[in-house]
Scaffold this motif. Sequence first.
Motif, mmCIF file in Angstrom:
data_model
loop_
_atom_site.group_PDB
_atom_site.id
_atom_site.type_symbol
_atom_site.label_atom_id
_atom_site.label_comp_id
_atom_site.label_asym_id
_atom_site.label_seq_id
_atom_site.Cartn_x
_atom_site.Cartn_y
_atom_site.Cartn_z
ATOM 1 N N VAL A 67 0.849 -1.189 0.000
ATOM 2 C CA VAL A 67 0.000 0.000 0.000
ATOM 3 C C VAL A 67 0.883 1.236 0.000
ATOM 4 O O VAL A 67 1.795 1.353 0.835
ATOM 5 C CB VAL A 67 -0.925 0.027 1.244
ATOM 6 N N GLY A 68 0.622 2.154 -0.922
ATOM 7 C CA GLY A 68 1.428 3.375 -0.960
ATOM 8 C C GLY A 68 0.782 4.452 -1.805
ATOM 9 O O GLY A 68 -0.148 4.185 -2.576
ATOM 10 N N ALA A 97 -1.966 6.507 3.711
ATOM 11 C CA ALA A 97 -1.230 6.562 2.447
ATOM 12 C C ALA A 97 -1.887 7.547 1.490
ATOM 13 O O ALA A 97 -1.218 8.154 0.639
ATOM 14 C CB ALA A 97 -1.160 5.178 1.811
ATOM 15 N N GLY A 98 -3.197 7.733 1.638
ATOM 16 C CA GLY A 98 -3.945 8.667 0.804
ATOM 17 C C GLY A 98 -4.019 10.068 1.351
ATOM 18 O O GLY A 98 -4.831 10.881 0.882
ATOM 19 N N GLY A 99 -3.187 10.358 2.352
ATOM 20 C CA GLY A 99 -3.095 11.730 2.841
ATOM 21 C C GLY A 99 -4.014 12.098 3.973
ATOM 22 O O GLY A 99 -4.021 13.250 4.423
ATOM 23 N N GLN A 109 4.501 11.845 16.004
ATOM 24 C CA GLN A 109 4.621 11.842 14.545
ATOM 25 C C GLN A 109 5.859 12.625 14.097
ATOM 26 O O GLN A 109 6.582 12.193 13.202
ATOM 27 C CB GLN A 109 3.363 12.445 13.911
ATOM 28 N N ASP A 110 6.085 13.758 14.740
ATOM 29 C CA ASP A 110 7.267 14.560 14.390
ATOM 30 C C ASP A 110 8.548 13.798 14.703
ATOM 31 O O ASP A 110 9.535 13.866 13.956
ATOM 32 C CB ASP A 110 7.242 15.893 15.149
ATOM 33 N N GLN A 111 8.530 13.063 15.816
ATOM 34 C CA GLN A 111 9.696 12.261 16.183
ATOM 35 C C GLN A 111 9.954 11.176 15.135
ATOM 36 O O GLN A 111 11.107 10.918 14.761
ATOM 37 C CB GLN A 111 9.481 11.624 17.565
ATOM 38 N N ALA A 112 8.867 10.540 14.665
ATOM 39 C CA ALA A 112 9.007 9.509 13.639
ATOM 40 C C ALA A 112 9.551 10.097 12.338
ATOM 41 O O ALA A 112 10.400 9.492 11.670
ATOM 42 C CB ALA A 112 7.661 8.829 13.385
ATOM 43 N N MET A 142 4.792 4.978 10.875
ATOM 44 C CA MET A 142 6.178 5.416 10.743
ATOM 45 C C MET A 142 6.637 5.326 9.283
ATOM 46 O O MET A 142 7.317 6.224 8.772
ATOM 47 C CB MET A 142 7.082 4.561 11.634
ATOM 48 N N ALA A 143 6.248 4.240 8.593
ATOM 49 C CA ALA A 143 6.659 4.054 7.202
ATOM 50 C C ALA A 143 6.007 5.088 6.288
ATOM 51 O O ALA A 143 6.626 5.567 5.335
ATOM 52 C CB ALA A 143 6.306 2.648 6.743
ATOM 53 N N ILE A 144 4.780 5.441 6.565
ATOM 54 C CA ILE A 144 4.082 6.430 5.744
ATOM 55 C C ILE A 144 4.669 7.819 5.960
ATOM 56 O O ILE A 144 4.798 8.616 5.026
ATOM 57 C CB ILE A 144 2.570 6.397 6.053
ATOM 58 N N LEU A 145 5.069 8.105 7.200
ATOM 59 C CA LEU A 145 5.595 9.429 7.527
ATOM 60 C C LEU A 145 7.042 9.627 7.088
ATOM 61 O O LEU A 145 7.471 10.750 6.823
ATOM 62 C CB LEU A 145 5.497 9.666 9.035
#
Length: 516
Positions: A67-68, A97-99, A109-112, A142-145
Amino acid sequence: MLDATLKQQLDAYLQRLVNPIELTVAVDDSPKSKELFELAKEIEALNSKISLTVLDNPTGRIPRMEVGPQGETARVVFAGIPMGHEFTSLVLALLQAGGYPSKEDQALQDQAKGLRRELNFEVYISLSCHNCPDVVQAINLMAILNPNVSATMIDGGVFPKEVEERGIMAVPTLFLNGEEIGSGRMSLADILNKVDDDADAKAAAAIAEKAPFDVLVVGGGPAGAAAAIYAARKGIRTGIVAERFGGQVLDTLGIENFISVKETEGPKMVAALEEHVRQYEVDIMNSQKAVALREGAYGLKEVELANGAVLKSKTVILATGARWRDMNVPGEQEYRTKGVTYCPHCDGPLFKGKPVAVIGGGNSGIEAAIDLAGLVDNVTVLEFANTLRADAVLVRKAESMKNIRIIKEAQTTEVVGADGKVKGLTYKDRATDEVHSVDVAGIFVQIGLVPNTEFLKNTIELTPRGEIIVDSHGQTSMKGVFAAGDVTTAPYKQIIVSMGSGATAALGAFDYLIRQ
């Protein structure tokens, strides 16, 4: 794959997509591949922003779905079919993934996003595991960010050879760059603490800047959540610091005795508790472990955390709960997560067709035996006493099942293993002193709870069992310090009882404050 109701719900969620996404599937002629391909096609048909690509002559894990964002290399992978408890993980991956923004704490989230090294996560799960989605959703986010991160969910039931080769006997089990880094429920904060070398220092610095609280709740289970809500409703400065919000309830699958709620699951209840707490101005500090409590200057109490930070408050409510009791026999710690486990719902599928043992004949033990009997070859229940403590209806059910054997007056003496896995156990017959061996692949420990009070010894008055002694207002032996829930002398360790005692402790703390 998806029934009409589920399709309708998913369709409503997918309306939130901001940007186009792409699903890429690797399948063959196997039944599981056909299921995954059908699922992918049904998802594609629900929204014009979703496209589907099928790989020609795929290699690697099959079946899998990536998924991406459209036009980018996918960094979120589902190896297996993300249904059951993992369907929510799939939905969130599609949306993010869709925003569509995550509701996770923005600081996390910022840390990730700030992680600079390459991190390839793999997490082994079972679809019946209610602890697994937390880990899957955390690494997916984490992967999406962060383009440096990839995340792969692996269903152990679909890839049993990998499970065998890697010696996985508990789920979720998390690997980073090929090395195991943890097992069991983990939040985004927990995982970041493992991979961000500066995590503790950052958290300690942020906490050190906080002004003193009027009420500081230590513990985030039902008692802690209730205490925080009742305190915050009084309009006083309230904080809650917890090793993991939800506590023991996160590990509870079915809840059918919470008045006014006919039936729910632990994780759902915890989500509702956190949502309720967040409706008030409560400062929630998650993934933080208290290691000391002491009197501070100016009449304030001080709670020291494992990262070295110190929180100050006029009053403290201790709601640190309890944890599963260990057997304390040779081999138990050595083979923990390698056959010794504490969650039949999570880890039961890993022992399909194999013999297992359940230690404990109370409600949790007999319920575990009944649940496992439908998956494993046979279950041996070992009970220390000469009678079972479980409810009669559960005992009758267990005794009626042909592949459950119940042994009473059995004292477990050793966990036996070889090649890094449990192979069996030994027990002593308390009536004859004879020692017996049982060949099992898994041992499910269900022998009650131990209060989390080690950090309070020599600070407040405890019972010989380590429970905090409280009065009718929740007051402990230290003025201004209250306690609630399973960590106290409350005779019944029940969610609804804990919530009531949390409310009592908060009201007791407020009464203490207005009289000072």
